[in-house]
Design a protein around this motif. Structure first.
Motif, PDB file in Angstrom:
ATOM      1  N   PHE A 175     -11.251  24.714  16.374  1.00 47.41           N
ATOM      2  CA  PHE A 175      -9.800  24.586  16.557  1.00 47.41           C
ATOM      3  C   PHE A 175      -9.287  25.616  17.560  1.00 47.41           C
ATOM      4  CE2 PHE A 175      -5.505  25.961  15.323  1.00 47.41           C
ATOM      5  CZ  PHE A 175      -4.820  24.771  15.497  1.00 47.41           C
ATOM      6  N   CYS A 176      -9.739  26.871  17.437  1.00 49.29           N
ATOM      7  CA  CYS A 176      -9.311  27.918  18.375  1.00 49.29           C
ATOM      8  C   CYS A 176      -9.764  27.596  19.797  1.00 49.29           C
ATOM      9  CB  CYS A 176      -9.877  29.268  17.938  1.00 49.29           C
ATOM     10  SG  CYS A 176      -9.179  29.922  16.407  1.00 49.29           S
ATOM     11  N   LEU A 177     -10.990  27.104  19.941  1.00 51.23           N
ATOM     12  CA  LEU A 177     -11.495  26.768  21.268  1.00 51.23           C
ATOM     13  C   LEU A 177     -10.733  25.591  21.864  1.00 51.23           C
ATOM     14  CD1 LEU A 177     -13.598  27.605  23.343  1.00 51.23           C
ATOM     15  CD2 LEU A 177     -15.212  26.024  22.266  1.00 51.23           C
ATOM     16  N   ALA A 178     -10.402  24.604  21.037  1.00 51.85           N
ATOM     17  CA  ALA A 178      -9.627  23.464  21.520  1.00 51.85           C
ATOM     18  C   ALA A 178      -8.239  23.892  21.978  1.00 51.85           C
ATOM     19  CB  ALA A 178      -9.522  22.402  20.423  1.00 51.85           C
TER      20      ALA A 178
ATOM     21  N   LEU B  22      -4.230  25.462  26.351  1.00 46.74           N
ATOM     22  CA  LEU B  22      -3.355  26.484  26.913  1.00 46.74           C
ATOM     23  C   LEU B  22      -3.804  26.939  28.294  1.00 46.74           C
ATOM     24  CD1 LEU B  22      -2.597  28.762  23.823  1.00 46.74           C
ATOM     25  CD2 LEU B  22      -1.148  27.018  24.857  1.00 46.74           C
ATOM     26  N   PHE B  23      -5.086  26.836  28.588  1.00 49.48           N
ATOM     27  CA  PHE B  23      -5.575  27.299  29.891  1.00 49.48           C
ATOM     28  C   PHE B  23      -4.935  26.540  31.055  1.00 49.48           C
ATOM     29  CE2 PHE B  23      -8.763  27.006  33.329  1.00 49.48           C
ATOM     30  CZ  PHE B  23      -8.761  28.335  33.726  1.00 49.48           C
ATOM     31  N   PRO B  24      -4.988  25.217  31.116  1.00 48.11           N
ATOM     32  CA  PRO B  24      -4.316  24.534  32.231  1.00 48.11           C
ATOM     33  C   PRO B  24      -2.802  24.660  32.200  1.00 48.11           C
ATOM     34  CG  PRO B  24      -5.150  22.928  30.659  1.00 48.11           C
ATOM     35  CD  PRO B  24      -5.708  24.264  30.256  1.00 48.11           C
TER      36      PRO B  24
ATOM     37  N   PRO C 150      -9.111  29.925  51.141  1.00 49.76           N
ATOM     38  CA  PRO C 150     -10.068  30.721  50.356  1.00 49.76           C
ATOM     39  C   PRO C 150     -10.944  29.817  49.488  1.00 49.76           C
ATOM     40  CG  PRO C 150      -7.878  30.856  49.390  1.00 49.76           C
ATOM     41  CD  PRO C 150      -7.726  30.131  50.691  1.00 49.76           C
ATOM     42  N   THR C 151     -12.129  30.273  49.260  1.00 48.68           N
ATOM     43  CA  THR C 151     -13.056  29.566  48.371  1.00 48.68           C
ATOM     44  C   THR C 151     -13.531  30.532  47.302  1.00 48.68           C
ATOM     45  OG1 THR C 151     -14.932  30.097  49.823  1.00 48.68           O
ATOM     46  CG2 THR C 151     -13.838  27.971  50.152  1.00 48.68           C
ATOM     47  N   GLY C 152     -13.618  30.049  46.107  1.00 46.62           N
ATOM     48  CA  GLY C 152     -14.065  30.900  45.021  1.00 46.62           C
ATOM     49  C   GLY C 152     -13.875  30.227  43.676  1.00 46.62           C
ATOM     50  N   THR C 153     -13.986  31.018  42.624  1.00 48.42           N
ATOM     51  CA  THR C 153     -13.858  30.517  41.256  1.00 48.42           C
ATOM     52  C   THR C 153     -12.994  31.478  40.455  1.00 48.42           C
ATOM     53  OG1 THR C 153     -15.902  31.643  40.602  1.00 48.42           O
ATOM     54  CG2 THR C 153     -16.077  29.325  41.279  1.00 48.42           C
ATOM     55  N   LEU C 154     -12.532  30.988  39.321  1.00 50.43           N
ATOM     56  CA  LEU C 154     -11.645  31.787  38.471  1.00 50.43           C
ATOM     57  C   LEU C 154     -12.021  31.545  37.014  1.00 50.43           C
ATOM     58  CD1 LEU C 154      -7.846  32.291  38.741  1.00 50.43           C
ATOM     59  CD2 LEU C 154      -8.718  31.168  36.695  1.00 50.43           C
ATOM     60  N   GLY C 155     -11.955  32.629  36.228  1.00 51.12           N
ATOM     61  CA  GLY C 155     -12.190  32.540  34.792  1.00 51.12           C
ATOM     62  C   GLY C 155     -11.083  33.229  34.025  1.00 51.12           C
ATOM     63  N   LEU C 156     -11.338  33.538  32.784  1.00 56.35           N
ATOM     64  CA  LEU C 156     -10.324  34.193  31.964  1.00 56.35           C
ATOM     65  C   LEU C 156     -10.143  35.660  32.322  1.00 56.35           C
ATOM     66  CD1 LEU C 156     -11.269  32.680  28.492  1.00 56.35           C
ATOM     67  CD2 LEU C 156      -9.473  31.907  30.049  1.00 56.35           C
TER      68      LEU C 156
ATOM     69  N   PHE D   4      -3.732  34.444  31.456  1.00 62.48           N
ATOM     70  CA  PHE D   4      -4.688  33.780  30.557  1.00 62.48           C
ATOM     71  C   PHE D   4      -4.998  34.623  29.328  1.00 62.48           C
ATOM     72  CE2 PHE D   4      -6.019  32.351  34.918  1.00 62.48           C
ATOM     73  CZ  PHE D   4      -5.359  31.133  34.854  1.00 62.48           C
ATOM     74  N   GLN D   5      -4.067  35.457  28.917  1.00 62.72           N
ATOM     75  CA  GLN D   5      -4.294  36.287  27.739  1.00 62.72           C
ATOM     76  C   GLN D   5      -4.422  35.457  26.467  1.00 62.72           C
ATOM     77  OE1 GLN D   5      -1.227  39.266  27.573  1.00 62.72           O
ATOM     78  NE2 GLN D   5      -2.115  40.496  29.231  1.00 62.72           N
ATOM     79  N   SER D   6      -3.551  34.472  26.310  1.00 62.87           N
ATOM     80  CA  SER D   6      -3.604  33.644  25.095  1.00 62.87           C
ATOM     81  C   SER D   6      -4.903  32.850  24.994  1.00 62.87           C
ATOM     82  CB  SER D   6      -2.389  32.712  25.045  1.00 62.87           C
ATOM     83  OG  SER D   6      -1.193  33.442  24.939  1.00 62.87           O
ATOM     84  N   PRO D   7      -5.342  32.130  26.064  1.00 63.39           N
ATOM     85  CA  PRO D   7      -6.634  31.447  25.966  1.00 63.39           C
ATOM     86  C   PRO D   7      -7.789  32.407  25.714  1.00 63.39           C
ATOM     87  CG  PRO D   7      -5.388  30.588  27.823  1.00 63.39           C
ATOM     88  CD  PRO D   7      -4.645  31.779  27.317  1.00 63.39           C
ATOM     89  N   ALA D   8      -7.743  33.609  26.335  1.00 63.34           N
ATOM     90  CA  ALA D   8      -8.827  34.565  26.136  1.00 63.34           C
ATOM     91  C   ALA D   8      -8.888  35.035  24.686  1.00 63.34           C
ATOM     92  CB  ALA D   8      -8.652  35.755  27.078  1.00 63.34           C
ATOM     93  N   VAL D   9      -7.728  35.311  24.091  1.00 59.75           N
ATOM     94  CA  VAL D   9      -7.695  35.736  22.687  1.00 59.75           C
ATOM     95  C   VAL D   9      -8.227  34.632  21.778  1.00 59.75           C
ATOM     96  CG1 VAL D   9      -6.160  36.333  20.782  1.00 59.75           C
ATOM     97  CG2 VAL D   9      -5.849  37.413  23.004  1.00 59.75           C
ATOM     98  N   LEU D  10      -7.863  33.392  22.060  1.00 60.54           N
ATOM     99  CA  LEU D  10      -8.329  32.272  21.241  1.00 60.54           C
ATOM    100  C   LEU D  10      -9.837  32.077  21.364  1.00 60.54           C
ATOM    101  CD1 LEU D  10      -5.412  29.767  21.887  1.00 60.54           C
ATOM    102  CD2 LEU D  10      -6.029  30.761  19.686  1.00 60.54           C
ATOM    103  N   VAL D  11     -10.367  32.232  22.580  1.00 59.90           N
ATOM    104  CA  VAL D  11     -11.819  32.116  22.746  1.00 59.90           C
ATOM    105  C   VAL D  11     -12.521  33.257  22.028  1.00 59.90           C
ATOM    106  CG1 VAL D  11     -13.709  32.062  24.411  1.00 59.90           C
ATOM    107  CG2 VAL D  11     -11.604  30.849  24.919  1.00 59.90           C
ATOM    108  N   CYS D  12     -11.950  34.464  22.073  1.00 62.33           N
ATOM    109  CA  CYS D  12     -12.525  35.592  21.339  1.00 62.33           C
ATOM    110  C   CYS D  12     -12.509  35.329  19.829  1.00 62.33           C
ATOM    111  CB  CYS D  12     -11.761  36.866  21.656  1.00 62.33           C
ATOM    112  SG  CYS D  12     -12.061  37.542  23.298  1.00 62.33           S
ATOM    113  N   MET D  13     -11.426  34.750  19.326  1.00 57.61           N
ATOM    114  CA  MET D  13     -11.368  34.402  17.905  1.00 57.61           C
ATOM    115  C   MET D  13     -12.417  33.358  17.563  1.00 57.61           C
ATOM    116  SD  MET D  13      -7.233  34.248  17.341  1.00 57.61           S
ATOM    117  CE  MET D  13      -7.426  33.519  15.710  1.00 57.61           C
TER     118      MET D  13
END
Length: 225
Positions: free
Chosen positions: A141-144, A149-151, A63-69, A96-105
């Motif tokens: 800091f939240c983005l870092a 956490l994402f990988p 398969p070929t494609g991409t993935l996000g939060l 990816f709930q934790s990275p998504a919440v941190l990016v939202c913050m």
């Protein structure tokens, strides 16, 4: 002679104020751009994607494609990829709930700093700069933390379906990081630079303002430039 010296000092002070306002306007524009970039980072399904592999026949093509939060997008014969996820309801993929919440913050903090630009007309400029600096520092800091956490969450069903069974934490298998994740890393650097600049402008603002303006109303930077 003393009168001439005072005039020269006042001239230098005026030039310093103009320079500080110009830098402040540039900082405000960069803050707004960073807020827009944060939105792109959050919603784009391009954090990781499949690598370019030389496929040889004898079995089904990988398969070929991409993935996000929030979404996994697979390429199809149609021009528009087929995406699975809940971007419209802002429900992140389970892994990816934790990275998504941190990016939202982080996004909330950045847009709060953008909203604080309106306070330049009503509050002391040094105080506003320092408030924005702390907001941007927290956003960085939240983005870092989200980028770390994402990988660490790659060992999930969505990643295995896209990138193969060799996927594990910090090992993307047949995939590689894409531009949205790189943009998030650059966003961490951007937040650090903007926060540092805001602290510098805040600490110097009282010294750059004339004596009769320190205790009075401060005109907004965007209108005073």
């Amino acid at each position: 002679m003393q009168h001439h010296s005072s005039e020269v000092a006042r001239l230098y002070q005026t030039e310093f104020i103009r320079s500080a306002r110009a830098v402040g306007v540039l900082w405000a524009v960069c803050t707004l751009c960073f807020a827009v970039i944060e939105v792109v980072i959050l919603i784009q399904p391009s954090w990781v994607g499949t690598r370019e592999l030389h496929y040889r026949g004898g079995g089904p093509a990988p398969p070929t494609g991409t993935l996000g939060l929030f979404e996994v997008c697979m390429e199809t014969d149609w021009p528009v990829p087929e995406c699975r996820g809940s971007l419209h309801t802002l429900t992140p993929l389970p892994a990816f709930q934790s990275p998504a919440v941190l990016v939202c913050m982080s996004l909330t903090m950045v847009w709060a700093s953008v909203g604080c630009l309106c306070l330049f007309r009503f509050c002391n400029a040094a105080t506003v700069y320092k408030i924005c600096a702390w907001l941007q520092l927290t956003a960085g800091f939240c983005l870092a933390l989200a980028c770390v956490l994402f990988p660490d969450s790659w060992a999930c069903a969505e990643m295995r379906a896209l990138c193969g069974e060799r996927v594990s934490s910090f090992s993307p298998g047949n995939c590689s990081v894409h531009w949205a994740y790189i943009l998030a890393l650059l966003g961490v650097l951007d937040a650090g630079i903007l926060a540092t600049l805001a602290f510098v402008l805040g600490n110097r603002q009282d010294a750059l303002l004339p004596e009769d303006a320190k205790d009075g109303d401060v005109t907004g930077l965007l209108l005073a430039a």
